[in-house]
Design a protein around this motif. Sequence first.
Motif, PDB file in Angstrom:
ATOM      1  N   GLY A  18      -0.088  19.130  -4.688  1.00  0.00           N
ATOM      2  CA  GLY A  18       1.029  18.574  -3.927  1.00  0.00           C
ATOM      3  C   GLY A  18       0.650  17.269  -3.255  1.00  0.00           C
ATOM      4  O   GLY A  18      -0.452  16.739  -3.433  1.00  0.00           O
ATOM      5  N   PRO A  19       1.553  16.719  -2.449  1.00  0.00           N
ATOM      6  CA  PRO A  19       1.251  15.477  -1.744  1.00  0.00           C
ATOM      7  C   PRO A  19       0.178  15.702  -0.677  1.00  0.00           C
ATOM      8  O   PRO A  19       0.009  16.824  -0.195  1.00  0.00           O
ATOM      9  N   PRO A  20      -0.547  14.661  -0.287  1.00  0.00           N
ATOM     10  CA  PRO A  20      -1.638  14.839   0.682  1.00  0.00           C
ATOM     11  C   PRO A  20      -1.161  15.303   2.060  1.00  0.00           C
ATOM     12  O   PRO A  20      -1.935  15.842   2.833  1.00  0.00           O
ATOM     13  N   TRP A  21       0.095  15.115   2.407  1.00  0.00           N
ATOM     14  CA  TRP A  21       0.586  15.535   3.717  1.00  0.00           C
ATOM     15  C   TRP A  21       1.071  16.977   3.699  1.00  0.00           C
ATOM     16  O   TRP A  21       1.524  17.489   4.708  1.00  0.00           O
ATOM     17  N   GLY A  22       0.950  17.663   2.578  1.00  0.00           N
ATOM     18  CA  GLY A  22       1.333  19.070   2.511  1.00  0.00           C
ATOM     19  C   GLY A  22       2.826  19.244   2.655  1.00  0.00           C
ATOM     20  O   GLY A  22       3.612  18.512   2.061  1.00  0.00           O
ATOM     21  N   LYS A  23       3.239  20.191   3.494  1.00  0.00           N
ATOM     22  CA  LYS A  23       4.659  20.466   3.689  1.00  0.00           C
ATOM     23  C   LYS A  23       5.215  19.756   4.918  1.00  0.00           C
ATOM     24  O   LYS A  23       6.366  19.925   5.266  1.00  0.00           O
ATOM     25  N   ILE A  62       4.881  10.851   9.478  1.00  0.00           N
ATOM     26  CA  ILE A  62       3.888  11.133  10.526  1.00  0.00           C
ATOM     27  C   ILE A  62       2.481  11.098   9.932  1.00  0.00           C
ATOM     28  O   ILE A  62       1.558  10.520  10.513  1.00  0.00           O
ATOM     29  N   PHE A  63       2.307  11.693   8.765  1.00  0.00           N
ATOM     30  CA  PHE A  63       1.001  11.689   8.114  1.00  0.00           C
ATOM     31  C   PHE A  63       0.522  10.265   7.845  1.00  0.00           C
ATOM     32  O   PHE A  63      -0.613   9.901   8.154  1.00  0.00           O
ATOM     33  N   LEU A  64       1.396   9.444   7.266  1.00  0.00           N
ATOM     34  CA  LEU A  64       1.008   8.076   6.923  1.00  0.00           C
ATOM     35  C   LEU A  64       0.777   7.218   8.165  1.00  0.00           C
ATOM     36  O   LEU A  64      -0.107   6.359   8.184  1.00  0.00           O
ATOM     37  N   THR A  65       1.550   7.444   9.217  1.00  0.00           N
ATOM     38  CA  THR A  65       1.353   6.718  10.473  1.00  0.00           C
ATOM     39  C   THR A  65      -0.003   7.048  11.087  1.00  0.00           C
ATOM     40  O   THR A  65      -0.741   6.158  11.526  1.00  0.00           O
ATOM     41  N   TRP A  66      -0.341   8.338  11.125  1.00  0.00           N
ATOM     42  CA  TRP A  66      -1.636   8.746  11.672  1.00  0.00           C
ATOM     43  C   TRP A  66      -2.782   8.229  10.818  1.00  0.00           C
ATOM     44  O   TRP A  66      -3.814   7.826  11.335  1.00  0.00           O
ATOM     45  N   ARG A  67      -2.618   8.256   9.512  1.00  0.00           N
ATOM     46  CA  ARG A  67      -3.678   7.753   8.635  1.00  0.00           C
ATOM     47  C   ARG A  67      -3.905   6.260   8.879  1.00  0.00           C
ATOM     48  O   ARG A  67      -5.044   5.798   8.958  1.00  0.00           O
ATOM     49  N   ALA A  68      -2.818   5.488   9.020  1.00  0.00           N
ATOM     50  CA  ALA A  68      -2.953   4.047   9.273  1.00  0.00           C
ATOM     51  C   ALA A  68      -3.630   3.799  10.615  1.00  0.00           C
ATOM     52  O   ALA A  68      -4.485   2.916  10.740  1.00  0.00           O
ATOM     53  N   ALA A  69      -3.261   4.584  11.640  1.00  0.00           N
ATOM     54  CA  ALA A  69      -3.880   4.427  12.957  1.00  0.00           C
ATOM     55  C   ALA A  69      -5.363   4.782  12.907  1.00  0.00           C
ATOM     56  O   ALA A  69      -6.195   4.095  13.518  1.00  0.00           O
TER      57      ALA A  69
END
Length: 102
Positions: free
Chosen positions: A20-25, A30-37
Amino acid sequence: MASRLRRSHNGGPPLDDYEGPPWGKGDAYIFLTWRAAHDKAWKAPSQTVMLMRLERAERLGLTYEEYTLEILERGRHLSEYDAERIAEIRRARRRRRTSHFE
């Protein structure tokens, strides 16, 4: 024949097979924002800043990662006057090294 599980294995499915996608369900934004931060916070600083942090960390008896994490979490540079906080970081380091399974 199935391979024997390690002692600390929980018997669940292997995590490597997840397709599945790396952010799960959860929410992708939010996942991409936290990863960028996270990437921005841990981006390699200039060589001068890195050497300055390394020198200060060694002088205080900390690792570069511990010193940098303190700057990122608390927003301030440690000095000799922060002996209590430095001792707390060292105690946490000792706890992380201890394994309950050995």
